[in-house]
Design a protein around this motif. Sequence first.
Motif, PDB file in Angstrom:
ATOM      1  N   ASP A   1       0.819  -1.216   0.000  1.00 33.22           N
ATOM      2  CA  ASP A   1       0.000   0.000   0.000  1.00 33.22           C
ATOM      3  C   ASP A   1       0.851   1.263   0.000  1.00 33.22           C
ATOM      4  OD1 ASP A   1      -2.455   1.296  -0.128  1.00 33.22           O
ATOM      5  OD2 ASP A   1      -2.759   1.312   2.043  1.00 33.22           O
ATOM      6  N   LEU A   2       2.018   1.179  -0.635  1.00 32.27           N
ATOM      7  CA  LEU A   2       2.928   2.315  -0.609  1.00 32.27           C
ATOM      8  C   LEU A   2       2.458   3.446  -1.514  1.00 32.27           C
ATOM      9  CD1 LEU A   2       5.528   3.390   0.589  1.00 32.27           C
ATOM     10  CD2 LEU A   2       6.806   2.215  -1.218  1.00 32.27           C
ATOM     11  N   TRP A   3       1.805   3.115  -2.635  1.00 30.31           N
ATOM     12  CA  TRP A   3       1.340   4.169  -3.546  1.00 30.31           C
ATOM     13  C   TRP A   3       0.382   5.113  -2.830  1.00 30.31           C
ATOM     14  CZ3 TRP A   3       4.592   4.114  -7.198  1.00 30.31           C
ATOM     15  CH2 TRP A   3       5.008   2.944  -7.818  1.00 30.31           C
ATOM     16  N   ARG A   4      -0.573   4.548  -2.118  1.00 25.82           N
ATOM     17  CA  ARG A   4      -1.545   5.397  -1.419  1.00 25.82           C
ATOM     18  C   ARG A   4      -0.865   6.191  -0.321  1.00 25.82           C
ATOM     19  NH1 ARG A   4      -6.699   3.788   2.315  1.00 25.82           N
ATOM     20  NH2 ARG A   4      -5.140   2.371   3.148  1.00 25.82           N
ATOM     21  N   ALA A   5       0.041   5.558   0.432  1.00 27.46           N
ATOM     22  CA  ALA A   5       0.732   6.259   1.514  1.00 27.46           C
ATOM     23  C   ALA A   5       1.504   7.457   0.985  1.00 27.46           C
ATOM     24  CB  ALA A   5       1.665   5.297   2.245  1.00 27.46           C
ATOM     25  N   ILE A   6       2.169   7.286  -0.165  1.00 27.23           N
ATOM     26  CA  ILE A   6       2.925   8.393  -0.750  1.00 27.23           C
ATOM     27  C   ILE A   6       1.985   9.504  -1.179  1.00 27.23           C
ATOM     28  CG2 ILE A   6       4.353   9.060  -2.718  1.00 27.23           C
ATOM     29  CD1 ILE A   6       5.617   6.254  -2.569  1.00 27.23           C
ATOM     30  N   ALA A   7       0.907   9.153  -1.882  1.00 21.64           N
ATOM     31  CA  ALA A   7      -0.024  10.173  -2.363  1.00 21.64           C
ATOM     32  C   ALA A   7      -0.669  10.924  -1.198  1.00 21.64           C
ATOM     33  CB  ALA A   7      -1.098   9.531  -3.234  1.00 21.64           C
ATOM     34  N   VAL A   8      -1.029  10.202  -0.154  1.00 18.70           N
ATOM     35  CA  VAL A   8      -1.657  10.837   1.004  1.00 18.70           C
ATOM     36  C   VAL A   8      -0.692  11.794   1.696  1.00 18.70           C
ATOM     37  CG1 VAL A   8      -2.574  10.382   3.328  1.00 18.70           C
ATOM     38  CG2 VAL A   8      -3.340   9.003   1.395  1.00 18.70           C
ATOM     39  N   THR A   9       0.591  11.479   1.683  1.00 16.30           N
ATOM     40  CA  THR A   9       1.605  12.328   2.310  1.00 16.30           C
ATOM     41  C   THR A   9       1.962  13.531   1.454  1.00 16.30           C
ATOM     42  OG1 THR A   9       2.560  10.480   3.546  1.00 16.30           O
ATOM     43  CG2 THR A   9       3.975  12.388   3.158  1.00 16.30           C
ATOM     44  N   TYR A  10       2.200  13.301   0.166  1.00 14.98           N
ATOM     45  CA  TYR A  10       2.687  14.379  -0.700  1.00 14.98           C
ATOM     46  C   TYR A  10       1.609  15.409  -1.019  1.00 14.98           C
ATOM     47  CZ  TYR A  10       7.265  12.281  -1.606  1.00 14.98           C
ATOM     48  OH  TYR A  10       8.544  11.811  -1.473  1.00 14.98           O
ATOM     49  N   ALA A  11       0.356  14.998  -1.099  1.00 15.32           N
ATOM     50  CA  ALA A  11      -0.701  15.956  -1.446  1.00 15.32           C
ATOM     51  C   ALA A  11      -0.779  17.113  -0.445  1.00 15.32           C
ATOM     52  CB  ALA A  11      -2.040  15.233  -1.556  1.00 15.32           C
ATOM     53  N   PRO A  12      -0.856  16.855   0.863  1.00 15.62           N
ATOM     54  CA  PRO A  12      -0.894  17.999   1.787  1.00 15.62           C
ATOM     55  C   PRO A  12       0.423  18.756   1.854  1.00 15.62           C
ATOM     56  CG  PRO A  12      -0.793  15.941   3.013  1.00 15.62           C
ATOM     57  CD  PRO A  12      -1.026  15.576   1.567  1.00 15.62           C
ATOM     58  N   ALA A  13       1.536  18.076   1.574  1.00 15.16           N
ATOM     59  CA  ALA A  13       2.818  18.792   1.545  1.00 15.16           C
ATOM     60  C   ALA A  13       2.837  19.778   0.384  1.00 15.16           C
ATOM     61  CB  ALA A  13       3.967  17.801   1.425  1.00 15.16           C
ATOM     62  N   TYR A  14       2.450  19.332  -0.799  1.00 10.58           N
ATOM     63  CA  TYR A  14       2.407  20.229  -1.950  1.00 10.58           C
ATOM     64  C   TYR A  14       1.448  21.397  -1.707  1.00 10.58           C
ATOM     65  CZ  TYR A  14       4.865  16.714  -4.821  1.00 10.58           C
ATOM     66  OH  TYR A  14       5.779  15.851  -5.340  1.00 10.58           O
ATOM     67  N   GLY A  15       0.313  21.106  -1.089  1.00 11.01           N
ATOM     68  CA  GLY A  15      -0.682  22.151  -0.852  1.00 11.01           C
ATOM     69  C   GLY A  15      -0.477  22.931   0.423  1.00 11.01           C
ATOM     70  N   ARG A  16       0.555  22.567   1.198  1.00 13.39           N
ATOM     71  CA  ARG A  16       0.868  23.233   2.462  1.00 13.39           C
ATOM     72  C   ARG A  16      -0.315  23.207   3.444  1.00 13.39           C
ATOM     73  NH1 ARG A  16       4.115  26.205  -1.282  1.00 13.39           N
ATOM     74  NH2 ARG A  16       6.270  26.432  -0.530  1.00 13.39           N
ATOM     75  N   TYR A  17      -0.911  22.035   3.581  1.00 11.37           N
ATOM     76  CA  TYR A  17      -1.978  21.845   4.550  1.00 11.37           C
ATOM     77  C   TYR A  17      -1.384  21.373   5.880  1.00 11.37           C
ATOM     78  CZ  TYR A  17      -5.126  21.833   0.494  1.00 11.37           C
ATOM     79  OH  TYR A  17      -5.819  22.157  -0.648  1.00 11.37           O
ATOM     80  N   GLY A  18      -2.035  21.720   6.969  1.00 12.46           N
ATOM     81  CA  GLY A  18      -1.616  21.254   8.275  1.00 12.46           C
ATOM     82  C   GLY A  18      -2.342  19.985   8.680  1.00 12.46           C
ATOM     83  N   ALA A  19      -2.013  19.470   9.854  1.00 11.56           N
ATOM     84  CA  ALA A  19      -2.702  18.293  10.377  1.00 11.56           C
ATOM     85  C   ALA A  19      -4.181  18.614  10.567  1.00 11.56           C
ATOM     86  CB  ALA A  19      -2.078  17.880  11.702  1.00 11.56           C
ATOM     87  N   GLY A  20      -5.034  17.656  10.234  1.00  9.86           N
ATOM     88  CA  GLY A  20      -6.473  17.858  10.343  1.00  9.86           C
ATOM     89  C   GLY A  20      -7.081  18.600   9.178  1.00  9.86           C
ATOM     90  N   GLU A  21      -6.284  18.882   8.126  1.00  4.51           N
ATOM     91  CA  GLU A  21      -6.782  19.667   6.994  1.00  4.51           C
ATOM     92  C   GLU A  21      -6.673  18.912   5.668  1.00  4.51           C
ATOM     93  OE1 GLU A  21      -5.315  24.015   8.776  1.00  4.51           O
ATOM     94  OE2 GLU A  21      -4.217  23.086   7.112  1.00  4.51           O
ATOM     95  N   HIS A  22      -6.481  17.617   5.704  1.00  5.41           N
ATOM     96  CA  HIS A  22      -6.239  16.885   4.461  1.00  5.41           C
ATOM     97  C   HIS A  22      -7.410  17.051   3.493  1.00  5.41           C
ATOM     98  CE1 HIS A  22      -5.052  13.826   1.608  1.00  5.41           C
ATOM     99  NE2 HIS A  22      -3.927  13.643   2.264  1.00  5.41           N
ATOM    100  N   PRO A  23      -7.157  17.459   2.257  1.00  8.31           N
ATOM    101  CA  PRO A  23      -8.254  17.708   1.319  1.00  8.31           C
ATOM    102  C   PRO A  23      -9.017  16.457   0.907  1.00  8.31           C
ATOM    103  CG  PRO A  23      -6.134  17.905   0.217  1.00  8.31           C
ATOM    104  CD  PRO A  23      -5.842  17.791   1.675  1.00  8.31           C
ATOM    105  N   CYS A  24      -8.474  15.285   1.186  1.00 14.78           N
ATOM    106  CA  CYS A  24      -9.161  14.049   0.831  1.00 14.78           C
ATOM    107  C   CYS A  24      -9.535  13.221   2.060  1.00 14.78           C
ATOM    108  CB  CYS A  24      -8.313  13.220  -0.122  1.00 14.78           C
ATOM    109  SG  CYS A  24      -8.096  13.990  -1.744  1.00 14.78           S
ATOM    110  N   ALA A  25      -9.604  13.874   3.207  1.00 18.08           N
ATOM    111  CA  ALA A  25     -10.148  13.275   4.439  1.00 18.08           C
ATOM    112  C   ALA A  25      -9.334  12.100   4.963  1.00 18.08           C
ATOM    113  CB  ALA A  25     -11.607  12.848   4.226  1.00 18.08           C
ATOM    114  N   TYR A  26      -8.037  12.133   4.754  1.00 20.20           N
ATOM    115  CA  TYR A  26      -7.173  11.126   5.362  1.00 20.20           C
ATOM    116  C   TYR A  26      -6.519  11.691   6.620  1.00 20.20           C
ATOM    117  CZ  TYR A  26      -7.338   8.242   1.108  1.00 20.20           C
ATOM    118  OH  TYR A  26      -7.737   7.454   0.052  1.00 20.20           O
TER     119      TYR A  26
END
Length: 614
Positions: free
Chosen positions: A392-417
Amino acid sequence: MNIHRSLAPLCAALALLPGGISIADAAAPRATAAAPVFEQWRETPHRGTDELLTAGLGLDALRSTTAPAFANPAQPTADEARRRAIWSSWRGIADLTPGGGFGDVYGRLQAVPGREFSAYARIPGARHPHRVLVQVPDTFDAARRCLVVAASSGSRGIYGAIAVAGSWGLTHGCAVAYTDKGTGSDYYDLDAKAGFQADGTPASQGALAFAPVTPTAAHGVAFKHAHSGDNPEADWGQHLLQALQFGLQALDRAYPESAPFTPATTRTLGVGVSNGGGAVLRAAEIDGDWFDAMVAGEPNVSVAGAPPLYDFVTQAALLMPCALLALEDLPQPPLQAQAAAAGSQRCALLKTAGQVQGDDTATQARSARQQLADAGLSDGALRAGAFSTGFDLWRAIAVTYAPAYGRYGAGEHPCAYRFSAAAADGTPGPAAAALRASWWSEGSGIPPGSGVVLVDGNAARSPEDPLQGLNCLRALGRGDSADARRVRAGVAEAAAKAPRRGLPIVVIHGVDDGLVPISMTSDRYVPLARKAGAQIAYWRVDNAQHFDAVLAFPDYRKRYVPLLPYMFAAMDQVWDHLEDPTRALPQDARIQPTPRAEAPLQREQLSIPAAPGR
């Protein structure tokens, strides 16, 4: 293999500069920039049973699946945390299995006494610091000064490059500077409000390495790569440069009688694999003669104008479980029976969503496979990608990089992860103190793992649509929502530019790399660099994939060779050139090695390119 070259020519060249000027009195450095302010300086000795390269563990203990113990599991000492971090970093990167060749055919594991200097560094405008650390061996000779500079692979902690840069640099008598490049294993428990101090010990107050600003409703676990509110990948090159600058300052402190240490008087070699290799190539863009040469292995590097790796990762997360059913003879693990059942279910879901074509599983799998081939993925890379899919590494990477690229904080994930500690039964729950205390030493920087699980908020919100979360992640890279534009802006910031002219660079990549596919990264970067006049050599290695550590599995070592031997060979050849410019730099090579299967690895099997003119 004896990779330790004589440094006598470098000593002779630097001991007396033109006009009889000594190193310490040398003129202005070749590169100038405002030196960053480093905070929380620490200096620690490491000798005897606690040396630099293996923390006194040696090869047998590094091979052990049992982590070095904490006397108090909930409150390790700094030495205990460091020892386990080094153990984890070696095991995560190198193939240390008997017969695998490390320490015999390539690389070194000898005890290296010396000192460590560590601190926090900060990129201008960043919310959070990154860690920098310098190892100075007692064999360092200020008359033939050299500094190897490395960024951690993946999102690993500060020792994440020790198996590459440390093994090569320390045994050459060089100081080695590291950065975690704004990612790392400084996890933060949002419920206990506890993180880690500069020395790697857990704490709930003080100068923590990472303490996110979060909404009061945020729960679970935050970690620096995803939740800092920064976009670390955009600054990887600057992280590496600051590690170099910290290395020079640390050498000033270690040898004040020989200061100043500058790029003009100190050989500097940038080294890294995977994300660390990407950081090396980003640092190659920076103006100024900071680095003398660069060696980048399997670099995660995206080129402006081409689809970014995030686009492939989200596509792979959706399609690869299904697409793998269209290939036979997949490596194990994961177990093929389990993968087949999960893949069939994914094919059916993709068919219902209109994302693959076909009325049966076999046709649907071929449809998914064709989409990945159209994106540039070879069958060899797809086959090697089975490992990342099974874990399940593909999902883990996508879930991590998306908020990093968008500069979201904890509790703000745009896809509810979100991320949470795992209870004894594996379900999300509060973190036990002993589990929390192990994160800095053992965390990979991208959960799940080390007792942290990935929680999909879409599962409860829309149980009728199991693909909602994955489709949301993919839409962030392709859609036109405010969140998508925000994420794509961060992706664009991380695109590589051409390196500066005249800087020697070697890029090494496995042809069967299933995580950072060569066709989507190095094959695009090298022409860009050459068009700009770069001095670059490109080694493409057949029968090599991304993870040397998985060669511990018998089925993988029957198919693949390790990539690290080529890193060591390239560093040897580049170093020979830096010592004696009459020795040629490495040249392009398509390398065709033979996997060792169950026999001990022999150097002849690797077909390492000989240095030109030899």
